[in-house]
Design a protein around this motif. Structure first.
Motif, PDB file in Angstrom:
ATOM      1  N   ARG A 433       0.842  -1.201   0.000  1.00  0.00           N
ATOM      2  CA  ARG A 433       0.000   0.000   0.000  1.00  0.00           C
ATOM      3  C   ARG A 433       0.877   1.250   0.000  1.00  0.00           C
ATOM      4  NH1 ARG A 433      -5.220  -0.823   0.831  1.00  0.00           N
ATOM      5  NH2 ARG A 433      -5.559   1.328   1.479  1.00  0.00           N
ATOM      6  N   GLN A 434       1.950   1.243   0.788  1.00  0.00           N
ATOM      7  CA  GLN A 434       2.840   2.391   0.823  1.00  0.00           C
ATOM      8  C   GLN A 434       3.548   2.587  -0.509  1.00  0.00           C
ATOM      9  OE1 GLN A 434       5.455   2.139   4.187  1.00  0.00           O
ATOM     10  NE2 GLN A 434       3.797   1.765   5.633  1.00  0.00           N
ATOM     11  N   ALA A 435       3.846   1.477  -1.184  1.00  0.00           N
ATOM     12  CA  ALA A 435       4.572   1.570  -2.456  1.00  0.00           C
ATOM     13  C   ALA A 435       3.778   2.330  -3.508  1.00  0.00           C
ATOM     14  CB  ALA A 435       4.900   0.172  -2.974  1.00  0.00           C
ATOM     15  N   ARG A 436       2.468   2.399  -3.350  1.00  0.00           N
ATOM     16  CA  ARG A 436       1.658   3.116  -4.334  1.00  0.00           C
ATOM     17  C   ARG A 436       1.889   4.614  -4.278  1.00  0.00           C
ATOM     18  NH1 ARG A 436      -3.552  -0.348  -2.379  1.00  0.00           N
ATOM     19  NH2 ARG A 436      -2.606  -2.375  -2.801  1.00  0.00           N
ATOM     20  N   ASP A 437       2.541   5.087  -3.220  1.00  0.00           N
ATOM     21  CA  ASP A 437       2.830   6.516  -3.099  1.00  0.00           C
ATOM     22  C   ASP A 437       4.223   6.880  -3.592  1.00  0.00           C
ATOM     23  OD1 ASP A 437       0.452   7.470  -2.167  1.00  0.00           O
ATOM     24  OD2 ASP A 437       0.945   7.193  -0.060  1.00  0.00           O
ATOM     25  N   VAL A 438       4.978   5.909  -4.104  1.00  0.00           N
ATOM     26  CA  VAL A 438       6.329   6.207  -4.572  1.00  0.00           C
ATOM     27  C   VAL A 438       6.254   7.139  -5.782  1.00  0.00           C
ATOM     28  CG1 VAL A 438       8.416   5.237  -5.582  1.00  0.00           C
ATOM     29  CG2 VAL A 438       7.314   4.098  -3.664  1.00  0.00           C
ATOM     30  N   HIS A 439       7.061   8.180  -5.783  1.00  0.00           N
ATOM     31  CA  HIS A 439       7.014   9.168  -6.858  1.00  0.00           C
ATOM     32  C   HIS A 439       8.405   9.780  -7.045  1.00  0.00           C
ATOM     33  CE1 HIS A 439       6.744  11.494  -3.213  1.00  0.00           C
ATOM     34  NE2 HIS A 439       5.514  11.075  -3.004  1.00  0.00           N
ATOM     35  N   ILE A 440       8.478  10.742  -7.936  1.00  0.00           N
ATOM     36  CA  ILE A 440       9.763  11.360  -8.264  1.00  0.00           C
ATOM     37  C   ILE A 440      10.452  11.922  -7.023  1.00  0.00           C
ATOM     38  CG2 ILE A 440      10.851  13.257  -9.516  1.00  0.00           C
ATOM     39  CD1 ILE A 440      10.108  10.957 -11.290  1.00  0.00           C
ATOM     40  N   ARG A 441       9.681  12.519  -6.135  1.00  0.00           N
ATOM     41  CA  ARG A 441      10.285  13.117  -4.937  1.00  0.00           C
ATOM     42  C   ARG A 441      11.018  12.061  -4.116  1.00  0.00           C
ATOM     43  NH1 ARG A 441       7.131  15.648   0.309  1.00  0.00           N
ATOM     44  NH2 ARG A 441       8.987  15.921   1.601  1.00  0.00           N
ATOM     45  N   ALA A 442      10.431  10.849  -4.014  1.00  0.00           N
ATOM     46  CA  ALA A 442      11.077   9.792  -3.239  1.00  0.00           C
ATOM     47  C   ALA A 442      12.410   9.407  -3.867  1.00  0.00           C
ATOM     48  CB  ALA A 442      10.158   8.579  -3.153  1.00  0.00           C
ATOM     49  N   LEU A 443      12.451   9.319  -5.192  1.00  0.00           N
ATOM     50  CA  LEU A 443      13.706   8.988  -5.866  1.00  0.00           C
ATOM     51  C   LEU A 443      14.739  10.104  -5.690  1.00  0.00           C
ATOM     52  CD1 LEU A 443      12.401   7.388  -9.179  1.00  0.00           C
ATOM     53  CD2 LEU A 443      13.694   6.235  -7.370  1.00  0.00           C
ATOM     54  N   VAL A 444      14.276  11.337  -5.705  1.00  0.00           N
ATOM     55  CA  VAL A 444      15.192  12.461  -5.484  1.00  0.00           C
ATOM     56  C   VAL A 444      15.797  12.375  -4.083  1.00  0.00           C
ATOM     57  CG1 VAL A 444      15.351  14.967  -5.235  1.00  0.00           C
ATOM     58  CG2 VAL A 444      14.071  13.975  -7.143  1.00  0.00           C
ATOM     59  N   ASP A 445      14.967  12.034  -3.084  1.00  0.00           N
ATOM     60  CA  ASP A 445      15.476  11.880  -1.726  1.00  0.00           C
ATOM     61  C   ASP A 445      16.601  10.848  -1.675  1.00  0.00           C
ATOM     62  OD1 ASP A 445      13.811  13.756  -0.588  1.00  0.00           O
ATOM     63  OD2 ASP A 445      12.264  12.324  -0.033  1.00  0.00           O
ATOM     64  N   VAL A 446      16.356   9.687  -2.304  1.00  0.00           N
ATOM     65  CA  VAL A 446      17.358   8.617  -2.291  1.00  0.00           C
ATOM     66  C   VAL A 446      18.617   9.068  -3.033  1.00  0.00           C
ATOM     67  CG1 VAL A 446      17.890   6.260  -3.023  1.00  0.00           C
ATOM     68  CG2 VAL A 446      15.648   6.790  -2.050  1.00  0.00           C
ATOM     69  N   ALA A 447      18.423   9.727  -4.184  1.00  0.00           N
ATOM     70  CA  ALA A 447      19.571  10.197  -4.965  1.00  0.00           C
ATOM     71  C   ALA A 447      20.435  11.161  -4.157  1.00  0.00           C
ATOM     72  CB  ALA A 447      19.090  10.869  -6.250  1.00  0.00           C
ATOM     73  N   MET A 448      19.821  11.899  -3.238  1.00  0.00           N
ATOM     74  CA  MET A 448      20.562  12.842  -2.404  1.00  0.00           C
ATOM     75  C   MET A 448      21.128  12.184  -1.153  1.00  0.00           C
ATOM     76  SD  MET A 448      18.140  16.221  -2.746  1.00  0.00           S
ATOM     77  CE  MET A 448      19.288  17.242  -1.796  1.00  0.00           C
ATOM     78  N   GLY A 449      20.845  10.867  -1.005  1.00  0.00           N
ATOM     79  CA  GLY A 449      21.434  10.133   0.106  1.00  0.00           C
ATOM     80  C   GLY A 449      20.579  10.008   1.328  1.00  0.00           C
ATOM     81  N   HIS A 450      19.254  10.328   1.218  1.00  0.00           N
ATOM     82  CA  HIS A 450      18.360  10.262   2.365  1.00  0.00           C
ATOM     83  C   HIS A 450      17.274   9.238   2.146  1.00  0.00           C
ATOM     84  CE1 HIS A 450      20.291  13.899   3.797  1.00  0.00           C
ATOM     85  NE2 HIS A 450      19.969  14.535   2.677  1.00  0.00           N
ATOM     86  N   ALA A 451      16.816   8.612   3.240  1.00  0.00           N
ATOM     87  CA  ALA A 451      15.636   7.752   3.140  1.00  0.00           C
ATOM     88  C   ALA A 451      14.459   8.623   2.733  1.00  0.00           C
ATOM     89  CB  ALA A 451      15.355   7.079   4.479  1.00  0.00           C
ATOM     90  N   PRO A 452      13.618   8.156   1.835  1.00  0.00           N
ATOM     91  CA  PRO A 452      12.565   9.022   1.289  1.00  0.00           C
ATOM     92  C   PRO A 452      11.401   9.228   2.210  1.00  0.00           C
ATOM     93  CG  PRO A 452      12.343   6.829   0.398  1.00  0.00           C
ATOM     94  CD  PRO A 452      13.610   6.821   1.227  1.00  0.00           C
ATOM     95  N   HIS A 453      10.734  10.383   2.036  1.00  0.00           N
ATOM     96  CA  HIS A 453       9.407  10.607   2.606  1.00  0.00           C
ATOM     97  C   HIS A 453       8.430   9.917   1.676  1.00  0.00           C
ATOM     98  CE1 HIS A 453      10.516  13.358   5.754  1.00  0.00           C
ATOM     99  NE2 HIS A 453      11.074  14.192   4.904  1.00  0.00           N
ATOM    100  N   MET A 454       7.720   8.900   2.151  1.00  0.00           N
ATOM    101  CA  MET A 454       6.798   8.151   1.280  1.00  0.00           C
ATOM    102  C   MET A 454       5.379   8.326   1.753  1.00  0.00           C
ATOM    103  SD  MET A 454       8.904   4.632   0.630  1.00  0.00           S
ATOM    104  CE  MET A 454       7.494   3.901  -0.178  1.00  0.00           C
TER     105      MET A 454
END
Length: 454
Positions: A433-454
């Motif tokens: 259910r949480q995975a359905r909220d994955v979006h560009i912002r989450a990938l940007v968070d990871v790319a910057m080295g942080h666990a994403p806000h999901m």
């Protein structure tokens, strides 16, 4: 109350690189589609639509299972077909179309694969204590009338007793809250409720008061709380596993004037209708009789006022819905459900049209996905919220229970304050259910080295 601010954990270089590749690949694919179709005008739009549908379908295909995985695969194929048709209209020759589709599929495969790797750890982590929890003196309170007799139909009482759980059967006239307090006085170290959402909230409030874990057994009619927790609503006996093979999740609850609710509080039209004695037995007929009076041309504005986060004053909305975590307001299978129960926020939706023309404008904007641009649609999240009335009281539906509450109504989110015992396999369902909220912002968070806000 606002959620406690904590630093997000760092992520490894491999996941960061995967996120960067996924983001870059998405950009390359979008730019490539535009360049391929640039001279074709409208086909650029159809090409981008096809790409978006294909990306969304690919994500569902790799993160979901069963029906949703199949729908994701269908969306992936549909998106590629739309893309191929756009290419066919803009490019001459089968070879040219084929090469472009192959390139698009290759980039799409890289994007989804890298996105999956970048997000994998977060898609398999829940905000819960990972140690198994087995209560020693659990008590399950059962409402035999709830859900048309689900407690008896599914043999919940016998199944609970087989697990060593003390069961208490509600009788007509029993005070549910007092029954729960009595169970704690007898030494209960875990409280469970087999019943509807309103009953779940009452027993959960007692569990919170005594800092005890709570078990939700989906024996109500609709079981919205169980649905959004990812619990099995079809077979409530499966949720009894929370007494035997459980993990503890920390989820939010909310309060209105210090009364706990787990789903939502509705004011306006719905809250007025549910006050009627006939509503429980004949919902459709009661609504049909009251709606012309409540919303017709001679009706008066509802005595409700609030201030939106942007400072706008809203007076007389005929619908206000305040939810414990925001609902997904989309034209999809997830409409009117909550993907997460741990955001630490309230979801607020209100509609303030007062004429047929205003309603028609709002409907037109909603049809094209632009409802938020309407001055009559109010949708936002907040940690605290207040609703006023000039009369000093307001009718409200609190988790489906009809109440008359004093105003102002003060709403508050309580992040992670409900200790919930769930079957061990609930982790996987809640994660999907949480995975359905994955979006560009989450990938940007990871790319910057942080666990994403999901």
């Amino acid at each position: 109350m606002t959620a406690t601010t904590t630093s997000r954990p760092e992520v490894g270089m491999g996941r960061r690189l995967s996120a960067v590749i996924a983001l870059a690949g998405t950009g390359v694919l979008a730019v490539g589609v535009v360049l391929f179709l640039f001279h074709s005008g409208v086909h650029v739009i159809s090409g981008l639509v096809g790409m978006s549908v294909a990306v969304a379908g690919a994500w569902w295909a790799i993160t979901e299972r069963a029906l949703r995985r199949a729908l994701g695969a269908l969306a992936l194929v549909a998106g590629l077909v739309i893309l191929a048709l756009a290419f066919a209209a803009a490019v001459s020759g089968v070879a040219g179309i084929f090469v472009r589709i192959v390139v698009a599929v290759a980039i799409l495969a890289v994007v989804t694969g890298c996105a999956r790797y970048a997000m994998a750890r977060d898609l398999h982590a829940l905000d819960r204590d990972r140690e198994p929890r087995v209560p020693s003196r659990p008590v399950l309170i059962c409402n035999p009338k709830s859900g048309g007799g689900k407690v008896e139909r599914f043999g919940i009482i016998d199944a609970a007793r087989d697990l060593g759980v003390e069961t208490v059967i509600l009788r007509p006239g029993d005070d549910l809250e007092q029954v729960a307090h009595d169970a704690v006085a007898r030494g209960a170290d875990c409280l469970g409720m087999a019943g509807g959402d309103g009953s779940q909230a009452l027993v959960a409030s007692v569990a919170v008061e005594h800092d005890l874990p709570f078990v939700c057994v989906s024996a109500g009619t609709r079981n919205h709380f169980a649905l959004d927790l990812g619990l099995d609503r079809v077979n409530p006996r499966r949720t009894l596993d929370a007494f035997r093979d459980a993990v503890e999740r920390r989820v939010d609850y909310a309060t209105v004037n210090d009364r706990l609710f787990v789903n939502n509080v509705s004011l306006g039209v719905y809250a007025t209708i549910v006050q009627e004695e006939s509503y429980r037995a004949e919902k459709a007929r009661t609504a049909a009789e009251l709606l012309p009076e409540l919303l017709g041309p001679t009706s008066e504005k509802f005595d409700l006022q609030f201030t939106a986060p942007d400072g706008r004053e809203v007076d007389g909305p005929f619908v206000i819905l305040v939810s414990n975590n925001p609902y997904a307001v989309t034209a999809s299978l997830d409409a009117a459900t909550r993907h997460r129960m741990d955001t630490g926020t309230l979801g607020v939706i209100a509609v303030s049209t007062s004429t047929g023309a205003e309603a028609a404008r709002l409907m037109a904007l909603s049809a094209v996905g632009l409802r938020r641009s309407s001055p009559f649609w109010h949708e936002f999240t907040t940690a605290e919220f207040e609703i006023r009335s000039r009369s000093g009281h307001a009718l409200a539906g609190v988790d489906g229970e009809a109440l008359d509450l004093p105003t102002p109504l003060r709403f508050r989110s309580h992040p992670g304050a409900l200790r919930l015992l769930v079957p061990a396999d609930n982790e996987a369902e809640a994660t999907r259910r949480q995975a359905r909220d994955v979006h560009i912002r989450a990938l940007v968070d990871v790319a910057m080295g942080h666990a994403p806000h999901m």
